[in-house]
Design a protein around this motif. Structure first.
Motif, PDB file in Angstrom:
ATOM      1  N   THR A 241      33.815 102.112 125.737  1.00 59.79           N
ATOM      2  CA  THR A 241      34.018 101.114 124.552  1.00 59.79           C
ATOM      3  C   THR A 241      33.707 101.297 123.819  1.00 59.79           C
ATOM      4  O   THR A 241      33.664 102.701 123.150  1.00 59.79           O
ATOM      5  CB  THR A 241      32.650 100.148 124.709  1.00 59.79           C
ATOM      6  OG1 THR A 241      31.419 101.010 124.976  1.00 59.79           O
ATOM      7  CG2 THR A 241      32.722  99.626 126.485  1.00 59.79           C
ATOM      8  N   ALA A 242      33.399 100.387 122.293  1.00 59.21           N
ATOM      9  CA  ALA A 242      33.046 100.776 121.125  1.00 59.21           C
ATOM     10  C   ALA A 242      33.126 100.256 120.196  1.00 59.21           C
ATOM     11  O   ALA A 242      32.672  98.516 120.629  1.00 59.21           O
ATOM     12  CB  ALA A 242      35.170 100.961 120.764  1.00 59.21           C
ATOM     13  N   THR A 243      32.537 100.484 119.400  1.00 57.33           N
ATOM     14  CA  THR A 243      31.841  99.907 118.213  1.00 57.33           C
ATOM     15  C   THR A 243      32.565  99.048 117.465  1.00 57.33           C
ATOM     16  O   THR A 243      33.894  98.963 117.164  1.00 57.33           O
ATOM     17  CB  THR A 243      30.422 100.312 117.238  1.00 57.33           C
ATOM     18  OG1 THR A 243      31.937 101.306 116.769  1.00 57.33           O
ATOM     19  CG2 THR A 243      29.792 101.656 118.173  1.00 57.33           C
ATOM     20  N   ALA A 244      31.699  98.117 116.707  1.00 51.80           N
ATOM     21  CA  ALA A 244      32.841  96.680 116.051  1.00 51.80           C
ATOM     22  C   ALA A 244      33.436  97.245 114.733  1.00 51.80           C
ATOM     23  O   ALA A 244      34.673  97.617 114.335  1.00 51.80           O
ATOM     24  CB  ALA A 244      31.584  96.345 115.262  1.00 51.80           C
ATOM     25  N   GLU A 245      32.712  98.338 114.460  1.00 48.06           N
ATOM     26  CA  GLU A 245      33.312  99.415 113.290  1.00 48.06           C
ATOM     27  C   GLU A 245      33.835 100.316 113.553  1.00 48.06           C
ATOM     28  O   GLU A 245      35.522 100.219 112.435  1.00 48.06           O
ATOM     29  CB  GLU A 245      32.180 100.071 112.663  1.00 48.06           C
ATOM     30  CG  GLU A 245      32.940 101.169 111.324  1.00 48.06           C
ATOM     31  CD  GLU A 245      31.654 101.905 110.767  1.00 48.06           C
ATOM     32  OE1 GLU A 245      31.570 102.326 109.609  1.00 48.06           O
ATOM     33  OE2 GLU A 245      30.647 101.937 111.435  1.00 48.06           O
ATOM     34  N   THR A 246      34.472 100.534 114.248  1.00 48.96           N
ATOM     35  CA  THR A 246      35.356 101.078 115.516  1.00 48.96           C
ATOM     36  C   THR A 246      36.687 100.360 116.190  1.00 48.96           C
ATOM     37  O   THR A 246      37.731 101.557 115.132  1.00 48.96           O
ATOM     38  CB  THR A 246      34.943 102.317 116.960  1.00 48.96           C
ATOM     39  OG1 THR A 246      33.748 102.981 116.354  1.00 48.96           O
ATOM     40  CG2 THR A 246      36.164 102.864 117.278  1.00 48.96           C
ATOM     41  N   LEU A 247      36.466  99.149 116.103  1.00 46.34           N
ATOM     42  CA  LEU A 247      37.620  98.427 115.988  1.00 46.34           C
ATOM     43  C   LEU A 247      38.105  98.105 114.836  1.00 46.34           C
ATOM     44  O   LEU A 247      39.200  97.986 115.417  1.00 46.34           O
ATOM     45  CB  LEU A 247      37.384  97.175 116.221  1.00 46.34           C
ATOM     46  CG  LEU A 247      36.718  97.149 118.755  1.00 46.34           C
ATOM     47  CD1 LEU A 247      36.017  96.283 118.801  1.00 46.34           C
ATOM     48  CD2 LEU A 247      37.701  98.289 119.063  1.00 46.34           C
ATOM     49  N   ARG A 248      37.685  98.319 113.965  1.00 45.55           N
ATOM     50  CA  ARG A 248      37.988  97.594 111.940  1.00 45.55           C
ATOM     51  C   ARG A 248      38.629  98.874 111.729  1.00 45.55           C
ATOM     52  O   ARG A 248      40.058  98.956 111.143  1.00 45.55           O
ATOM     53  CB  ARG A 248      36.355  96.843 111.486  1.00 45.55           C
ATOM     54  CG  ARG A 248      36.074  96.291 112.222  1.00 45.55           C
ATOM     55  CD  ARG A 248      35.168  95.523 110.830  1.00 45.55           C
ATOM     56  NE  ARG A 248      34.152  96.637 110.585  1.00 45.55           N
ATOM     57  CZ  ARG A 248      33.050  96.748 111.261  1.00 45.55           C
ATOM     58  NH1 ARG A 248      33.305  94.784 112.538  1.00 45.55           N
ATOM     59  NH2 ARG A 248      31.743  96.482 111.357  1.00 45.55           N
ATOM     60  N   LEU A 249      37.923 100.504 112.422  1.00 48.60           N
ATOM     61  CA  LEU A 249      38.882 101.618 111.948  1.00 48.60           C
ATOM     62  C   LEU A 249      40.325 101.610 112.529  1.00 48.60           C
ATOM     63  O   LEU A 249      41.243 101.868 112.314  1.00 48.60           O
ATOM     64  CB  LEU A 249      37.820 102.378 112.132  1.00 48.60           C
ATOM     65  CG  LEU A 249      38.908 103.933 111.269  1.00 48.60           C
ATOM     66  CD1 LEU A 249      39.388 103.517 109.945  1.00 48.60           C
ATOM     67  CD2 LEU A 249      38.176 104.973 111.645  1.00 48.60           C
ATOM     68  N   ILE A 250      40.281 101.266 114.045  1.00 46.00           N
ATOM     69  CA  ILE A 250      41.757 100.836 114.271  1.00 46.00           C
ATOM     70  C   ILE A 250      42.442 100.176 114.103  1.00 46.00           C
ATOM     71  O   ILE A 250      43.501 100.601 114.038  1.00 46.00           O
ATOM     72  CB  ILE A 250      41.052 100.981 116.051  1.00 46.00           C
ATOM     73  CG1 ILE A 250      40.323 102.258 117.233  1.00 46.00           C
ATOM     74  CG2 ILE A 250      42.272 100.416 116.794  1.00 46.00           C
ATOM     75  CD1 ILE A 250      39.868 101.921 118.386  1.00 46.00           C
ATOM     76  N   GLU A 251      42.544  98.748 113.953  1.00 46.95           N
ATOM     77  CA  GLU A 251      43.272  98.270 113.326  1.00 46.95           C
ATOM     78  C   GLU A 251      43.628  98.606 112.089  1.00 46.95           C
ATOM     79  O   GLU A 251      44.752  98.487 111.529  1.00 46.95           O
ATOM     80  CB  GLU A 251      42.597  96.649 113.420  1.00 46.95           C
ATOM     81  CG  GLU A 251      42.080  95.535 115.002  1.00 46.95           C
ATOM     82  CD  GLU A 251      43.630  95.887 114.904  1.00 46.95           C
ATOM     83  OE1 GLU A 251      44.176  95.250 114.841  1.00 46.95           O
ATOM     84  OE2 GLU A 251      43.409  96.413 116.682  1.00 46.95           O
ATOM     85  N   LYS A 252      43.109  98.808 111.183  1.00 45.79           N
ATOM     86  CA  LYS A 252      43.336  99.900 110.163  1.00 45.79           C
ATOM     87  C   LYS A 252      44.265 101.180 109.855  1.00 45.79           C
ATOM     88  O   LYS A 252      45.386 101.169 109.287  1.00 45.79           O
ATOM     89  CB  LYS A 252      41.698 100.510 109.444  1.00 45.79           C
ATOM     90  CG  LYS A 252      42.096 100.467 107.787  1.00 45.79           C
ATOM     91  CD  LYS A 252      41.563 101.055 106.984  1.00 45.79           C
ATOM     92  CE  LYS A 252      41.173 101.672 105.295  1.00 45.79           C
ATOM     93  NZ  LYS A 252      40.482 101.604 104.816  1.00 45.79           N
ATOM     94  N   LEU A 253      44.272 101.655 111.549  1.00 47.53           N
ATOM     95  CA  LEU A 253      45.020 102.543 111.460  1.00 47.53           C
ATOM     96  C   LEU A 253      45.980 102.183 112.153  1.00 47.53           C
ATOM     97  O   LEU A 253      46.856 102.721 112.191  1.00 47.53           O
ATOM     98  CB  LEU A 253      44.280 103.892 112.248  1.00 47.53           C
ATOM     99  CG  LEU A 253      43.172 104.222 111.825  1.00 47.53           C
ATOM    100  CD1 LEU A 253      42.774 105.214 112.796  1.00 47.53           C
ATOM    101  CD2 LEU A 253      43.616 105.598 110.037  1.00 47.53           C
ATOM    102  N   LYS A 254      45.899 100.674 112.952  1.00 44.83           N
ATOM    103  CA  LYS A 254      47.350 100.618 113.139  1.00 44.83           C
ATOM    104  C   LYS A 254      48.248 100.293 112.078  1.00 44.83           C
ATOM    105  O   LYS A 254      49.061 100.368 111.837  1.00 44.83           O
ATOM    106  CB  LYS A 254      47.886 100.230 114.251  1.00 44.83           C
ATOM    107  CG  LYS A 254      46.635  99.813 115.332  1.00 44.83           C
ATOM    108  CD  LYS A 254      46.734  98.125 116.374  1.00 44.83           C
ATOM    109  CE  LYS A 254      45.849  99.078 117.581  1.00 44.83           C
ATOM    110  NZ  LYS A 254      45.878  97.943 118.998  1.00 44.83           N
ATOM    111  N   GLU A 255      47.418  99.772 111.584  1.00 44.60           N
ATOM    112  CA  GLU A 255      48.378  98.770 109.839  1.00 44.60           C
ATOM    113  C   GLU A 255      49.315 100.379 109.730  1.00 44.60           C
ATOM    114  O   GLU A 255      50.437 100.209 109.135  1.00 44.60           O
ATOM    115  CB  GLU A 255      47.234  98.203 109.118  1.00 44.60           C
ATOM    116  CG  GLU A 255      47.115  97.189 109.507  1.00 44.60           C
ATOM    117  CD  GLU A 255      46.168  96.219 108.303  1.00 44.60           C
ATOM    118  OE1 GLU A 255      45.650  96.936 107.631  1.00 44.60           O
ATOM    119  OE2 GLU A 255      45.417  95.836 108.786  1.00 44.60           O
ATOM    120  N   VAL A 256      48.923 101.059 109.173  1.00 43.25           N
ATOM    121  CA  VAL A 256      49.682 102.444 108.643  1.00 43.25           C
ATOM    122  C   VAL A 256      49.858 103.306 109.086  1.00 43.25           C
ATOM    123  O   VAL A 256      51.450 103.622 109.195  1.00 43.25           O
ATOM    124  CB  VAL A 256      48.440 103.847 107.594  1.00 43.25           C
ATOM    125  CG1 VAL A 256      49.158 104.927 107.852  1.00 43.25           C
ATOM    126  CG2 VAL A 256      47.571 103.189 107.071  1.00 43.25           C
TER     127      VAL A 256
END
Length: 118
Positions: free
Chosen positions: A6-21
């Motif tokens: 699983t992932a924390t909410a902060e991890t999920l936000r960072l994953i989305e940011k990294l996907k954008e790049v």
């Protein structure tokens, strides 16, 4: 259903940011010292997954693999992928963000173990 990773909410936000790049991503949790003991994030397909790797689950739409040897050590626990301030693995995508992914864990309950076996 019991998730092995699983992932924390902060991890999920960072994953989305990294996907954008970087586009689609993947994680790999290997073993050993140094960077190998941290979950590493790569552009999907950049890290070659082999027969000695297991797809443990998906976090934030991103596949999370673990080496079979590491799985044997961690199979009784749920991996919780978190993110903290600092520099992580030099090949992992989160480094330039001033963040690093971190694996936390908790032991499965007896009921969860029964569900996982079925």
């Amino acid at each position: 259903m019991v998730d092995r990773v699983t992932a924390t909410a902060e991890t999920l936000r960072l994953i989305e940011k990294l996907k954008e790049v970087h586009g689609d991503l993947m994680f790999h949790q290997s073993g050993g010292c140094c960077d190998g003991s941290s979950p590493m994030c790569y552009p999907r397909g950049e890290f070659r997954v082999g027969e000695s790797d297991i797809l443990l689950g998906v976090i934030g739409g991103t596949p999370f693999y673990i080496s079979k040897d590491q799985y044997e050590y961690w199979k009784h626990t749920q991996l919780i992928i978190d993110v903290v301030d600092g520099r992580g693995g030099m090949f992992s995508l989160e480094g330039p963000e001033g963040k690093r992914f971190l694996t936390r864990s908790r032991v499965f309950t007896e009921e969860e173990k029964r569900v996982l076996k079925s």
